[in-house]
Design an enzyme around this catalytic site. Structure first.
Site, PDB file in Angstrom:
ATOM      1  N   THR A   1      45.797  45.062  42.838  1.00 51.58           N
ATOM      2  CA  THR A   1      45.716  45.933  44.637  1.00 51.58           C
ATOM      3  C   THR A   1      45.786  47.595  44.152  1.00 51.58           C
ATOM      4  OG1 THR A   1      46.548  43.968  45.388  1.00 51.58           O
ATOM      5  CG2 THR A   1      46.193  46.408  45.992  1.00 51.58           C
TER       6      THR A   1
ATOM      7  N   TYR B   1      52.432  37.442  35.013  1.00 54.02           N
ATOM      8  CA  TYR B   1      52.348  37.640  36.274  1.00 54.02           C
ATOM      9  C   TYR B   1      50.391  37.139  36.048  1.00 54.02           C
ATOM     10  CZ  TYR B   1      48.852  40.475  39.059  1.00 54.02           C
ATOM     11  OH  TYR B   1      47.403  40.571  40.607  1.00 54.02           O
TER      12      TYR B   1
ATOM     13  N   LYS C   1      54.750  35.522  38.654  1.00 54.72           N
ATOM     14  CA  LYS C   1      53.581  35.932  39.707  1.00 54.72           C
ATOM     15  C   LYS C   1      52.656  35.579  40.035  1.00 54.72           C
ATOM     16  CE  LYS C   1      50.760  39.486  42.140  1.00 54.72           C
ATOM     17  NZ  LYS C   1      50.341  40.348  42.527  1.00 54.72           N
TER      18      LYS C   1
ATOM     19  N   SER D   1      49.287  33.660  40.597  1.00 51.20           N
ATOM     20  CA  SER D   1      48.061  34.339  41.487  1.00 51.20           C
ATOM     21  C   SER D   1      47.137  33.553  41.352  1.00 51.20           C
ATOM     22  CB  SER D   1      47.857  35.636  41.094  1.00 51.20           C
ATOM     23  OG  SER D   1      48.694  36.699  41.580  1.00 51.20           O
TER      24      SER D   1
ATOM     25  N   ASP E   1      47.416  35.181  49.238  1.00 56.79           N
ATOM     26  CA  ASP E   1      47.897  35.350  50.352  1.00 56.79           C
ATOM     27  C   ASP E   1      47.347  34.077  51.508  1.00 56.79           C
ATOM     28  OD1 ASP E   1      48.506  37.828  48.785  1.00 56.79           O
ATOM     29  OD2 ASP E   1      48.306  39.330  50.533  1.00 56.79           O
TER      30      ASP E   1
END
Length: 307
Positions: free
Chosen positions: A52, A143, A173, A175, A201
């Site tokens: 991001t 990540y 993390k 994702s 999300d």
């Protein structure tokens, strides 16, 4: 050995990088950004220089300056500042890791290199080990973001025995969308008290059921207050409310995707909703039209903030 720091849980905002109209980093926005997150969204943990934040489009020096400003201005306001230090070059990652330790960051995160990719879990563990050794007193998080790196190694395989190689390792993390692999990560982490945080999300509720300890995401910059309600509802057993709030998140993200929802668009939406001057994205990302960001921002308001 790693310092025994507070376990990373709950909601973590993956922060955008403020740029001037000329494309230079704009550190003056960081302090009001922190105030917006803490006072308006109830978010007190951040993940800096990640996807991001366009971290891989920034120079090493820019990433250092941003991380330092987040740590400096976050003192007394933010609970934890996690700095992403992943790079294509291991030397750059090590330099950023050392710097994160020197500025008082609360942890570092590392993506896999994505040009020359690790061919197996052992190669990735070795890369993480060498980066972690440069900041041995900081918690290190892997990540995992295969949609960007193209590295689709199962994270559960990467975790096998990693605690023996990297004493500072503290979690993931995640994702990705493979809930089976995610569940295996949660299962393995239990005996080590690691944090597994989810990074998709619109699917957070499913990950909560699997047992993740929190979430890192871009939309938590501006709907963090809503997602905190969802976390609270889930924790208290109110699955109906938690599901309804997740459905609303899905609705807005589905709408945004129909208009082309990338980091550049998301950044502009954040500017509209927060009033912060975050500026344009950095090439090769292209700025979006004002009408598009306004449309998405209005959709978010209509879904979440009707009253």
């Amino acid at each position: 050995m790693a310092v025994d720091m507070k376990k990373l849980t709950g909601l973590v905002a993956a922060t955008f990088t403020p740029l001037t109209v000329d494309g230079e980093i704009n550190l003056s926005v960081i302090e009001p950004y922190i105030d917006y997150l803490t006072n308006k969204q109830g978010v007190t943990k951040v993940f800096v220089n990640g996807t991001t934040g366009e971290g891989c489009s920034l120079t090493v020096d820019e990433r250092k300056r941003l991380a330092a400003e987040w740590c400096l201005k976050g003192k007394g306001k933010l609970e934890q500042v996690i700095v992403h230090v992943g790079c294509m070059c291991i030397k750059d990652s090590q330099e950023l890791a050392q710097h994160a330790a020197s500025i008082g960051a609360d942890g570092i995160a590392v993506i896999s290199p994505s040009f020359f990719k690790p061919t197996n879990a052992e190669a990735l563990r070795m890369f993480l080990k060498e980066v972690g050794a440069s900041a041995p007193n900081l918690p290190l998080y892997y990540y995992h973001i295969p949609s960007m790196t193209g590295v689709s190694l199962e994270v559960a395989d990467v975790l096998q025995g990693i605690e023996k190689m990297i004493p500072s390792f503290k979690g993931v993390k995640y994702s990705g969308i493979d809930l089976r692999d995610l569940g295996q990560c949660v299962s393995y982490s239990q005996s080590h008290n690691w944090s597994v945080l989810y990074g998709v999300d619109e699917q957070l509720l499913g990950a909560l059921v699997v047992g993740v300890h929190g979430a890192v995401g871009s939309t938590y910059n501006y709907i963090g207050c809503i997602v905190n309600q969802m976390l609270s509802a889930f924790d208290t057993g109110n699955t109906t409310q938690a599901r309804d709030l997740q459905f609303k998140s899905m609705e807005f993200i589905t709408y945004a995707r129909s208009l082309g929802f990338d980091v550049a668009v998301n950044k502009q939406v954040m500017s509209v909703l927060s009033g912060l001057a975050l500026g344009p994205p950095r090439l090769p990302l292209l700025p979006c039209s004002a009408s598009k960001s306004q449309d998405i921002a209005q959709k978010i308001k209509s879904i979440f903030f009707k009253n």
